[in-house]
Design a protein around this motif. Structure first.
Motif, PDB file in Angstrom:
ATOM      1  N   LEU A 159      49.373  78.130  74.793  1.00  0.00           N
ATOM      2  CA  LEU A 159      48.770  79.553  74.785  1.00  0.00           C
ATOM      3  C   LEU A 159      49.401  80.604  75.816  1.00  0.00           C
ATOM      4  CD1 LEU A 159      45.025  78.396  74.975  1.00  0.00           C
ATOM      5  CD2 LEU A 159      46.114  79.141  73.122  1.00  0.00           C
ATOM      6  N   ALA A 160      50.036  80.007  76.845  1.00  0.00           N
ATOM      7  CA  ALA A 160      50.598  80.910  77.765  1.00  0.00           C
ATOM      8  C   ALA A 160      51.766  81.600  77.360  1.00  0.00           C
ATOM      9  CB  ALA A 160      50.932  80.131  79.092  1.00  0.00           C
ATOM     10  N   ARG A 161      52.733  80.781  76.503  1.00  0.00           N
ATOM     11  CA  ARG A 161      53.930  81.363  75.884  1.00  0.00           C
ATOM     12  C   ARG A 161      54.857  81.961  76.963  1.00  0.00           C
ATOM     13  NH1 ARG A 161      52.689  84.043  69.927  1.00  0.00           N
ATOM     14  NH2 ARG A 161      51.812  82.243  69.032  1.00  0.00           N
ATOM     15  N   ARG A 254      49.512  88.703  81.318  1.00  0.00           N
ATOM     16  CA  ARG A 254      48.467  87.779  80.753  1.00  0.00           C
ATOM     17  C   ARG A 254      48.339  86.667  81.557  1.00  0.00           C
ATOM     18  NH1 ARG A 254      53.920  87.241  79.611  1.00  0.00           N
ATOM     19  NH2 ARG A 254      53.736  85.185  78.867  1.00  0.00           N
ATOM     20  N   VAL A 255      46.795  86.276  81.267  1.00  0.00           N
ATOM     21  CA  VAL A 255      46.166  85.352  82.131  1.00  0.00           C
ATOM     22  C   VAL A 255      45.765  84.076  81.183  1.00  0.00           C
ATOM     23  CG1 VAL A 255      43.950  84.852  83.445  1.00  0.00           C
ATOM     24  CG2 VAL A 255      45.525  86.893  83.884  1.00  0.00           C
ATOM     25  N   VAL A 256      45.933  82.957  81.306  1.00  0.00           N
ATOM     26  CA  VAL A 256      45.613  81.695  80.698  1.00  0.00           C
ATOM     27  C   VAL A 256      44.542  80.892  81.763  1.00  0.00           C
ATOM     28  CG1 VAL A 256      45.938  79.619  79.644  1.00  0.00           C
ATOM     29  CG2 VAL A 256      47.485  81.626  79.588  1.00  0.00           C
ATOM     30  N   LEU A 257      43.342  80.848  81.193  1.00  0.00           N
ATOM     31  CA  LEU A 257      42.381  80.347  82.086  1.00  0.00           C
ATOM     32  C   LEU A 257      41.893  78.511  81.502  1.00  0.00           C
ATOM     33  CD1 LEU A 257      39.764  83.215  82.259  1.00  0.00           C
ATOM     34  CD2 LEU A 257      41.070  82.095  84.067  1.00  0.00           C
ATOM     35  N   THR A 258      42.471  77.705  82.499  1.00  0.00           N
ATOM     36  CA  THR A 258      42.354  76.450  82.146  1.00  0.00           C
ATOM     37  C   THR A 258      41.127  75.590  82.757  1.00  0.00           C
ATOM     38  OG1 THR A 258      44.734  76.407  81.871  1.00  0.00           O
ATOM     39  CG2 THR A 258      43.981  74.029  81.862  1.00  0.00           C
ATOM     40  N   GLY A 259      40.885  76.162  83.932  1.00  0.00           N
ATOM     41  CA  GLY A 259      39.822  75.211  84.817  1.00  0.00           C
ATOM     42  C   GLY A 259      38.325  75.541  84.229  1.00  0.00           C
ATOM     43  N   ILE A 260      37.589  74.638  84.670  1.00  0.00           N
ATOM     44  CA  ILE A 260      36.226  74.781  84.555  1.00  0.00           C
ATOM     45  C   ILE A 260      35.622  75.063  85.985  1.00  0.00           C
ATOM     46  CG2 ILE A 260      34.034  73.836  83.872  1.00  0.00           C
ATOM     47  CD1 ILE A 260      35.937  71.983  81.907  1.00  0.00           C
ATOM     48  N   PRO A 261      34.855  76.140  86.155  1.00  0.00           N
ATOM     49  CA  PRO A 261      34.462  76.482  87.348  1.00  0.00           C
ATOM     50  C   PRO A 261      33.065  75.826  87.822  1.00  0.00           C
ATOM     51  CG  PRO A 261      33.650  78.197  86.006  1.00  0.00           C
ATOM     52  CD  PRO A 261      34.381  77.452  85.151  1.00  0.00           C
ATOM     53  N   ASP A 262      32.881  75.492  89.078  1.00  0.00           N
ATOM     54  CA  ASP A 262      31.932  74.901  89.672  1.00  0.00           C
ATOM     55  C   ASP A 262      30.710  75.612  89.324  1.00  0.00           C
ATOM     56  OD1 ASP A 262      33.084  72.476  90.683  1.00  0.00           O
ATOM     57  OD2 ASP A 262      33.379  72.996  92.702  1.00  0.00           O
ATOM     58  N   GLY A 263      29.352  75.057  88.734  1.00  0.00           N
ATOM     59  CA  GLY A 263      28.419  76.047  88.579  1.00  0.00           C
ATOM     60  C   GLY A 263      28.384  76.524  87.290  1.00  0.00           C
ATOM     61  N   ASP A 264      29.613  76.256  86.557  1.00  0.00           N
ATOM     62  CA  ASP A 264      29.784  76.765  85.119  1.00  0.00           C
ATOM     63  C   ASP A 264      29.396  78.240  85.218  1.00  0.00           C
ATOM     64  OD1 ASP A 264      30.571  76.305  82.539  1.00  0.00           O
ATOM     65  OD2 ASP A 264      28.405  76.374  81.824  1.00  0.00           O
ATOM     66  N   GLY A 279      45.780  90.515  79.051  1.00  0.00           N
ATOM     67  CA  GLY A 279      45.520  89.509  77.691  1.00  0.00           C
ATOM     68  C   GLY A 279      44.832  88.371  78.348  1.00  0.00           C
ATOM     69  N   ILE A 280      43.970  87.882  77.887  1.00  0.00           N
ATOM     70  CA  ILE A 280      43.317  86.746  78.604  1.00  0.00           C
ATOM     71  C   ILE A 280      42.992  85.556  77.502  1.00  0.00           C
ATOM     72  CG2 ILE A 280      41.179  85.903  79.689  1.00  0.00           C
ATOM     73  CD1 ILE A 280      41.179  88.871  81.049  1.00  0.00           C
ATOM     74  N   LYS A 281      43.318  84.444  77.703  1.00  0.00           N
ATOM     75  CA  LYS A 281      43.077  83.447  76.893  1.00  0.00           C
ATOM     76  C   LYS A 281      42.389  82.150  77.651  1.00  0.00           C
ATOM     77  CE  LYS A 281      46.921  84.470  73.871  1.00  0.00           C
ATOM     78  NZ  LYS A 281      48.160  83.676  73.137  1.00  0.00           N
ATOM     79  N   PHE A 282      41.362  81.619  76.916  1.00  0.00           N
ATOM     80  CA  PHE A 282      40.931  80.371  77.364  1.00  0.00           C
ATOM     81  C   PHE A 282      41.421  79.126  76.986  1.00  0.00           C
ATOM     82  CE2 PHE A 282      38.165  83.808  78.387  1.00  0.00           C
ATOM     83  CZ  PHE A 282      37.475  83.676  79.332  1.00  0.00           C
TER      84      PHE A 282
END
Length: 340
Positions: A159-161, A254-264, A279-282
């Motif tokens: 996704l990051a490319r 560009r930002v790629v978000l991989t983590g799951i935050p505490d407390g969701d 540009g943001i991707k999950f």
């Protein structure tokens, strides 16, 4: 007697006898050799769930695992005793997302080790034969376990490319972050600067090829030598991870978000990502990435063993969960050995 790890409540982990259910058509029995404690398992442990996936009483976690076939699997050409990995993602295969090749987004997925589907922190487990992943003879149970988190890291880098020699900021040097770090180098990225508050994780990042490692995004800004990065990959469990990734990115990045935050839940000002035009991707789990994961490990281009710091019998689960949740020094990836 079959033993398993049970979540009985928030920060309540117990090990005890497990009544193995009967196998269903199309399933085969696995003797679990090793199973990893994943970041999502830690969210179940600390928060009691992730979004709609809430832990009930006596839930068995564990989706990163490998084991030995307890019977022949003729339809796959596999014999009893073979070491295999298992893809935990039992997507339906028929919905519009599956048909388009996005089985990781299947809304009716039966994912091993995600509530309400019990996982592999047990002596034995029945799994669909179609989800078995054959392995090279040189692989160990540790290698088998690490293919699933490596697949998540592969999906994140896809996704990051990253562009050739492009500088990257990587936020988080836990197990997934350290795998992403190695993959960024394989993919041809330039200097990777890591942000990680824990000293032992910063040391691990430097040992695996990071140019520099900083304790905070503020330190990155003052010590990194540039004003923001064109690519930022986040792999933290912090509610501020999204905000920090935005602050580490340059205008138009560009930002790629991989983590799951505490407390969701994330916390960030809306103006910052908007004004930067980011540009943001999950990242959601992984795609069909086991073949590449196996090749990367077999060729030595990714060192999954360097990420594993602890291996212990099933009885050690309560202490290992507490150690990882509390960020004890020296702990990166921990594996449980149900039959060890």
């Amino acid at each position: 007697m079959n033993q398993a790890v049970f979540f009985r409540g928030v920060r309540d982990v117990r090990v005890g006898p497990y009544n193995l259910r009967e196998g269903r058509p199309g399933e085969t029995l696995i003797e679990v050799a090793a199973v990893g404690i994943c970041g999502s398992d830690l969210h179940y442990y600390k928060d009691g769930g992730i979004g709609a996936a809430q832990v009930g009483d006596a839930f068995v976690p564990g989706h990163e695992f490998g084991g030995y076939l307890a019977e022949d699997v003729p339809e796959r050409g596999l014999r009893r005793g073979a070491l295999v990995a298992v893809d935990p993602n039992g997507s339906c295969g028929t919905c519009e997302w599956c048909r388009e090749g996005f089985g990781n987004l299947c809304p009716t997925v039966e994912f091993i080790g995600a509530p309400p589907f019990d996982g592999a922190m047990a002596s034995k487990i029945w799994v669909p034969a179609k989800q078995i992943v054959p392995l090279p003879e040189t692989f160990t149970p540790l290698d088998a376990v690490m293919l699933e988190p490596l697949g998540v890291a592969i999906h994140a880098v896809d996704l990051a490319r990253p562009r050739l020699l492009e500088p990257v900021a990587l936020l988080g040097a836990g197990p997934i972050g350290l795998l992403i770090l190695q993959l960024l180098k394989v993919a041809g990225a330039g200097a990777v600067d890591v942000v990680e508050p824990l000293a032992h994780r910063r040391d691990a990042a430097l040992a695996l090829g990071a140019r520099a490692a900083f304790a905070s995004v503020a330190d990155l800004a003052t010590g990194g030598g540039v004003n923001g990065r064109p690519l930022v990959v986040e792999a933290t469990n912090s509610p501020h991870g999204f905000r920090d990734a935005v602050l580490a990115a340059k205008i138009g990045g560009r930002v790629v978000l991989t983590g799951i935050p505490d407390g969701d839940s994330y916390t960030l000002p809306a103006a910052d990502p908007r004004r930067r035009g980011l540009g943001i991707k999950f990242v959601r789990r992984m795609g069909d990435d086991y073949p590449r994961a196996i090749e990367l490990v077999a060729s030595g281009r990714v060192d999954v063993r360097a990420v594993v710091t602890h291996q212990a019998p099933l009885a050690a689960a309560p202490d290992l969960f507490a150690a990882l949740a509390d960020n004890r020094p020296g702990y990166l990836k921990a594996l449980l050995l149900p039959n060890g």
